[in-house]
Each structure stands twice: as C-alpha cells, then as structure tokens.
Enzyme design. Structure first.
Site, PDB file in Angstrom:
ATOM      1  N   ASP A   1      36.439  38.598  37.451  1.00  0.00           N
ATOM      2  CA  ASP A   1      36.795  38.294  38.840  1.00  0.00           C
ATOM      3  C   ASP A   1      37.903  37.244  38.772  1.00  0.00           C
ATOM      4  O   ASP A   1      37.660  36.106  38.340  1.00  0.00           O
ATOM      5  CB  ASP A   1      35.558  37.741  39.572  1.00  0.00           C
ATOM      6  N   VAL A   2      39.109  37.612  39.194  1.00  0.00           N
ATOM      7  CA  VAL A   2      40.251  36.709  38.969  1.00  0.00           C
ATOM      8  C   VAL A   2      40.171  35.418  39.785  1.00  0.00           C
ATOM      9  O   VAL A   2      40.927  34.479  39.526  1.00  0.00           O
ATOM     10  CB  VAL A   2      41.604  37.408  39.247  1.00  0.00           C
TER      11      VAL A   2
ATOM     12  N   TYR B   1      46.347  37.354  54.534  1.00  0.00           N
ATOM     13  CA  TYR B   1      47.035  38.194  53.547  1.00  0.00           C
ATOM     14  C   TYR B   1      48.502  37.762  53.423  1.00  0.00           C
ATOM     15  O   TYR B   1      49.001  37.546  52.317  1.00  0.00           O
ATOM     16  CB  TYR B   1      46.930  39.675  53.953  1.00  0.00           C
TER      17      TYR B   1
ATOM     18  N   LYS C   1      50.324  36.076  50.100  1.00  0.00           N
ATOM     19  CA  LYS C   1      51.454  36.705  49.403  1.00  0.00           C
ATOM     20  C   LYS C   1      52.703  35.826  49.436  1.00  0.00           C
ATOM     21  O   LYS C   1      53.497  35.829  48.489  1.00  0.00           O
ATOM     22  CB  LYS C   1      51.722  38.087  50.005  1.00  0.00           C
TER      23      LYS C   1
HETATM   24  N1  LIG Z   1      49.518  49.393  48.508  1.00  0.00           N
HETATM   25  C1  LIG Z   1      50.364  48.687  49.214  1.00  0.00           C
HETATM   26  O1  LIG Z   1      50.937  49.165  50.217  1.00  0.00           O
HETATM   27  C2  LIG Z   1      50.727  47.280  48.789  1.00  0.00           C
HETATM   28  C3  LIG Z   1      51.867  46.697  49.340  1.00  0.00           C
HETATM   29  C4  LIG Z   1      52.238  45.425  48.937  1.00  0.00           C
HETATM   30  C5  LIG Z   1      51.486  44.743  47.993  1.00  0.00           C
HETATM   31  N2  LIG Z   1      50.362  45.328  47.481  1.00  0.00           N
HETATM   32  C6  LIG Z   1      49.628  44.571  46.450  1.00  0.00           C
HETATM   33  O2  LIG Z   1      49.610  45.351  45.274  1.00  0.00           O
HETATM   34  C7  LIG Z   1      48.515  44.935  44.445  1.00  0.00           C
HETATM   35  C8  LIG Z   1      47.801  46.160  43.898  1.00  0.00           C
HETATM   36  O3  LIG Z   1      47.190  46.845  44.981  1.00  0.00           O
HETATM   37  P1  LIG Z   1      47.149  48.434  45.074  1.00  0.00           P
HETATM   38  O4  LIG Z   1      48.000  48.827  46.206  1.00  0.00           O
HETATM   39  O5  LIG Z   1      47.410  49.022  43.743  1.00  0.00           O
HETATM   40  O6  LIG Z   1      45.626  48.657  45.563  1.00  0.00           O
HETATM   41  P2  LIG Z   1      44.279  48.776  44.697  1.00  0.00           P
HETATM   42  O7  LIG Z   1      43.168  48.476  45.619  1.00  0.00           O
HETATM   43  O8  LIG Z   1      44.264  50.087  43.999  1.00  0.00           O
HETATM   44  O9  LIG Z   1      44.415  47.623  43.597  1.00  0.00           O
HETATM   45  C9  LIG Z   1      43.869  46.323  43.707  1.00  0.00           C
HETATM   46  C10 LIG Z   1      42.987  46.082  42.505  1.00  0.00           C
HETATM   47  O10 LIG Z   1      42.557  44.721  42.472  1.00  0.00           O
HETATM   48  C11 LIG Z   1      41.189  44.702  42.092  1.00  0.00           C
HETATM   49  N3  LIG Z   1      40.538  43.469  42.523  1.00  0.00           N
HETATM   50  C12 LIG Z   1      40.201  43.110  43.780  1.00  0.00           C
HETATM   51  N4  LIG Z   1      39.595  41.925  43.771  1.00  0.00           N
HETATM   52  C13 LIG Z   1      39.535  41.520  42.487  1.00  0.00           C
HETATM   53  C14 LIG Z   1      39.025  40.359  41.837  1.00  0.00           C
HETATM   54  N5  LIG Z   1      38.436  39.363  42.531  1.00  0.00           N
HETATM   55  N6  LIG Z   1      39.137  40.279  40.503  1.00  0.00           N
HETATM   56  C15 LIG Z   1      39.709  41.275  39.790  1.00  0.00           C
HETATM   57  N7  LIG Z   1      40.227  42.384  40.351  1.00  0.00           N
HETATM   58  C16 LIG Z   1      40.141  42.506  41.679  1.00  0.00           C
HETATM   59  C17 LIG Z   1      40.621  45.921  42.793  1.00  0.00           C
HETATM   60  O11 LIG Z   1      39.346  46.274  42.269  1.00  0.00           O
HETATM   61  C18 LIG Z   1      41.705  46.938  42.532  1.00  0.00           C
HETATM   62  O12 LIG Z   1      41.531  47.567  41.283  1.00  0.00           O
HETATM   63  C19 LIG Z   1      47.664  44.023  45.318  1.00  0.00           C
HETATM   64  O13 LIG Z   1      47.902  42.679  44.966  1.00  0.00           O
HETATM   65  C20 LIG Z   1      48.177  44.301  46.724  1.00  0.00           C
HETATM   66  O14 LIG Z   1      47.974  43.215  47.584  1.00  0.00           O
HETATM   67  C21 LIG Z   1      49.962  46.579  47.858  1.00  0.00           C
END
Ligand SMILES: NC(=O)c1ccc[n+]([C@@H]2O[C@H](COP(=O)([O-])OP(=O)(O)OC[C@H]3O[C@@H](n4cnc5c(N)ncnc54)[C@H](O)[C@@H]3O)[C@@H](O)[C@H]2O)c1
Length: 275
Positions: A69-70, A180, A184
């Site tokens: 858990d990060v 959020y 970010k």
């Molecule tokens: N998808 C989008 O449109 C988008 C846009 C901008 C930024 N992001 C960012 O991109 C990153 C990746 O997200 P994604 O879109 O691949 O979605 P995703 O949900 O597939 O990936 C997020 C991952 O983080 C893990 N996670 C959550 N809480 C955690 C914790 N406490 N400890 C360890 N791991 C944890 C989740 O289990 C998941 O595997 C995130 O930081 C998200 O905020 C996503």
C-alpha cells in the site's frame, strides 16, 4: 549515447507502482519487453498483479509482484528492498498508483459514492476522511515511493530515472473532485522539488500528466457511449487516450533519450489542454 532500437532498458531494474492494471501494467510490460527486470507493485492480494507478471514472463521477461500500500512508508521501503533483493538494484521507477476518489478500487462506477444528500462531493460537504485518503495515496504515496527508490539509487551511485503520474487535473480544477486535483497538482510540484534535490546524484525526476485515458479509472466515461462520443468530440485528436500512449511517454522520460530532461511535465492528452 542513448540506446537505439527496442532494448533501451537492457540490464536495468524498474519498480512500477499501480502495476496491477491500466497504464502501470502497460508500462511494466513494455519496460520488460525492452530488457528491464520489473518489480510490479500493487495492493496486496490484487489478483491482477499476478496477471501482469504472467504477461511479462510469457513474453520472456523477468518480473515479480510485490504487494504494497503506497500510502504506508514501511510498505514502500519493503517494495524497494524486494526489488533489490530479487534483481540486485533499482534504476528506474514509475509511480502510477492512484485513486480517483476515496472509495476507488477497480474503477467500477458503482464505487463512486458522491456522498448522497450533498452537492456532488463539494469541499464544504466532503467527509474529511475522503480528502485524507486521496491525498495519502496520490500524493504521500508518490513521495514515499520516490524516496524509497531514490535512497537505493543514491547508494548505488549510478544515477537513475523516476516518472510520477500526475493528471491534467493538476492544472484544470474539477469541482466535486478537489482532493484529486489537489493531489495531482501536488505531484507536479513534488516532482519539481525532488528533481532539484536529486539532480546532484544524476537521478532525473519528471511528471507525465495524462488527459482522459481508457483504463479502469475511466470506466464511467468509456462504458457510457453517449458520454464517450461527446468527450471524443472535444479532444483535438478525436479519441480517448490508451494506456500505451501513457506508457510510451513514460518510457521516453525513463530512457537515456531523455538524459537532459528533469523536473518537467509532459501532457499526453490528445491536445485536450492545449487551447
Ligand atoms: N485513466 C485516466 O483517465 C487518468 C488520467 C490522468 C491520470 N491518471 C492517473 O494514472 C494513474 C494510473 O491509473 P489508471 O488510469 O491506469 O487506473 P487503474 O485503476 O488501472 O490504476 C491505478 C492502480 O493503482 C493501484 N492502487 C490504488 N491504491 C493503491 C495503494 N494504496 N497502493 C498501491 N496501489 C494502489 C490500483 O490498485 C490500480 O492498480 C493514476 O495515478 C491515475 O490517477 C489516470
């Protein structure tokens, strides 16, 4: 000189948080395809983590899954140590773990509780524990990840590269999702501060700030045909981003091709935040 061809990371070791799914998984697979051994970090007991490792090993790559858990310092330290124990070192880090809101797990829109009876989760109504949860994973989690890997990179004395995933939300306010956006924006400033602190150790730190990407986090949009079509009309390049778009931007910044770039933000967003 930077490596050419498709083996930019031969002999390197990468730690990727959020590696169980979405863009973290895609980047893990691509890092391994280009020669890196990968410590795929995700929540303990997330079955998707083993799938990422399987994708890598099936392609002939080397990977382990590390449950962490990060938002917990001890977990980040243990994850970095697990990478060193398994592969001998750490050269690269992609901090992609994140949550869209306090109840986020897999992106199922049903998880998105906007605090019934309030106006769509506005700050004045938001339970403080919702705010703290998002900040602890998205911002403190990136800081803890960065320093756990940086300490080991410094001890190795051969530099390194870190990419932190932020979001267009770092610059565009999102009513109802202040925590959020704030998290970010914090990742963006954290990246700049740490980049200056680590530059003397030849460790580069950059941010990738995606637009809307078709991963589990965007399921609420991508699975709703009307919302998806409406959104695609406002993206200059006319489509949602794919996990590979973000993985490729991240791999560029992790590679020696970006050897003179640090403290920067890159927006793979199809032009969304340009105008
Ligand atoms: N998808 C989008 O449109 C988008 C846009 C901008 C930024 N992001 C960012 O991109 C990153 C990746 O997200 P994604 O879109 O691949 O979605 P995703 O949900 O597939 O990936 C997020 C991952 O983080 C893990 N996670 C959550 N809480 C955690 C914790 N406490 N400890 C360890 N791991 C944890 C989740 O289990 C998941 O595997 C995130 O930081 C998200 O905020 C996503």
């Amino acid at each position: 000189m930077a490596e050419t061809g498709f083996a930019r990371f031969q002999g390197k070791v990468a730690l990727v948080t959020g590696g169980a799914s979405g863009m973290g998984r895609e980047a893990s697979v691509r890092l391994a395809r280009e020669g890196a051994a990968v410590a795929v970090v995700g929540l303990p007991d997330d079955p998707r983590g083993a799938e990422t490792v399987q994708l890598i090993t099936a392609g002939g790559g080397d990977a382990i899954y590390v449950g962490a858990d990060v938002s917990r310092e001890a977990d980040c330290d243990a994850a970095a140590q697990a990478a060193v124990d398994a592969f001998g070192r750490i050269d690269l880090c992609l901090a992609a773990a994140g949550i869209l809101h306090a109840r986020y797990i897999t992106g199922d829109p049903a998880e998105h509780d906007l605090t019934p009876g309030t106006r769509e989760g506005h700050v004045i109504n938001k339970p403080i524990e919702y705010w703290e949860k998002v900040l602890s994973v998205n911002l403190t989690g990136v800081m803890l990840t960065n320093r756990a890997v940086a300490r080991r990179m410094i001890a190795q004395g051969e530099g390194g590269a870190i990419v932190n995933i932020s979001s267009g939300a770092a610059k565009i306010p999102m009513p109802g999702s202040a925590e959020y956006s704030v998290s970010k924006a914090g990742v963006w400033m954290l990246t700049r501060c740490i980049a200056l602190e680590l530059a003397p150790h030849n460790i580069r730190v950059n941010t990738v700030a995606p637009g809307v990407i078709d991963t589990p986090m965007a399921l609420g949009l991508s699975q709703d045909e009307q919302r998806r079509a409406a959104f695609e009309r406002i993206v200059p390049l006319g489509r949602l981003g794919e996990a590979e778009d973000i993985a490729e931007a991240s791999l560029f910044l992790l590679s020696d091709h970006a050897g003179y770039i640090t403290g920067q933000i890159l927006h793979p967003d199809g032009g969304l935040f340009t105008g």
